[in-house]
Design a protein around this motif. Sequence first.
Motif, PDB file in Angstrom:
ATOM      1  N   ASN A  52      13.685 -75.932 -23.513  1.00  0.00           N
ATOM      2  CA  ASN A  52      15.079 -75.485 -23.830  1.00  0.00           C
ATOM      3  C   ASN A  52      15.677 -76.471 -24.715  1.00  0.00           C
ATOM      4  OD1 ASN A  52      15.776 -77.835 -22.297  1.00  0.00           O
ATOM      5  ND2 ASN A  52      16.485 -76.680 -20.585  1.00  0.00           N
ATOM      6  N   GLY A  53      14.978 -77.485 -25.425  1.00  0.00           N
ATOM      7  CA  GLY A  53      15.282 -78.406 -26.221  1.00  0.00           C
ATOM      8  C   GLY A  53      15.699 -79.680 -25.442  1.00  0.00           C
ATOM      9  N   GLU A  54      15.686 -79.737 -24.474  1.00  0.00           N
ATOM     10  CA  GLU A  54      15.835 -80.957 -23.537  1.00  0.00           C
ATOM     11  C   GLU A  54      14.566 -81.181 -22.669  1.00  0.00           C
ATOM     12  OE1 GLU A  54      18.214 -83.245 -23.809  1.00  0.00           O
ATOM     13  OE2 GLU A  54      20.075 -82.079 -24.979  1.00  0.00           O
ATOM     14  N   SER A  55      14.281 -79.912 -22.074  1.00  0.00           N
ATOM     15  CA  SER A  55      13.220 -80.198 -20.801  1.00  0.00           C
ATOM     16  C   SER A  55      12.745 -78.887 -20.453  1.00  0.00           C
ATOM     17  CB  SER A  55      13.685 -80.967 -19.647  1.00  0.00           C
ATOM     18  OG  SER A  55      14.722 -80.035 -19.099  1.00  0.00           O
ATOM     19  N   PHE A  56      11.715 -78.830 -19.749  1.00  0.00           N
ATOM     20  CA  PHE A  56      11.113 -77.417 -19.197  1.00  0.00           C
ATOM     21  C   PHE A  56      11.849 -77.241 -18.211  1.00  0.00           C
ATOM     22  CE2 PHE A  56       7.252 -79.368 -21.313  1.00  0.00           C
ATOM     23  CZ  PHE A  56       7.310 -78.648 -22.370  1.00  0.00           C
ATOM     24  N   HIS A  57      12.550 -75.859 -17.963  1.00  0.00           N
ATOM     25  CA  HIS A  57      13.362 -75.496 -16.992  1.00  0.00           C
ATOM     26  C   HIS A  57      12.565 -75.061 -15.781  1.00  0.00           C
ATOM     27  CE1 HIS A  57      12.837 -71.151 -17.717  1.00  0.00           C
ATOM     28  NE2 HIS A  57      13.373 -71.559 -19.086  1.00  0.00           N
TER      29      HIS A  57
END
Length: 257
Positions: free
Chosen positions: A211-216
């Motif tokens: 998601n651009g930050e981490s894996f949800h």
Amino acid sequence: MSKALAVRKKFHPHLKCLSDVFICYGLKEFNGEEIFESFVDDEWLSTKFMSYFVVCLSHDESIHMAEGAGYRVFLSPEIGEYVNIEEDEGFSQWDSPPALAILQRDIEHIDPTKVKLFFLPVMEEDHYSVYCINFIHDRIDVLDSSPEDHTIYHNVLGDRIIRRLNLLFQLATDYRVKQFTRFKRPIIDVCMHSHENDCGFFTIKFMELWNGESFHVPILTANGRLYRSELLFYGLYHPLNTIKKLPAGLEAYRPRL
């Protein structure tokens, strides 16, 4: 997952209908032998299947993110093939019109200036990884499941493909998209595969869940072989597959809405 495991076990060398078509999308067809060759343990995911999964992910994004469609866009692997022409062929000799046409097709239904994440799967030396143009943080996230130190590998690969990819975007959008040749290219800390031929399956999971930050949802090394079953199940029963009555008793495993 139990159904997915059972479905993958259906594909073996002695399956009587190996020559039958199990997946059809547009002009692309996948018979049982092609499925067996990509999804059996210790085999590599074909580029043909990678292209199909990218189309499936794009479809899902447009359906499940109806209000925010275009936040994440998945680019065709064929673009990666064009921008990854070896340097000794000369940049001046690089033929961009085919790649430009593919990119224009990929973004024709969205406003590219509002996209936050563009995903491009790239194969180099039989290894898949993902380059994610991350406009949230003005960087290019490199998602690579290889346990080896691929710093030099991605320095060389990134230098080759990013300038070409940027040029394609400028031409396709009439220079409305922010230039990204100077974006930093961090190699994101992700789980590593334990079998090198699983890289294609991890690549798809990275695109699905980043998601651009981490894996949800966590992606785990231990699940490498399970992802083969999960993704085969996903591809077989995806709405884009126009084969609505599958052979080999596979209809019994079709998800019921």
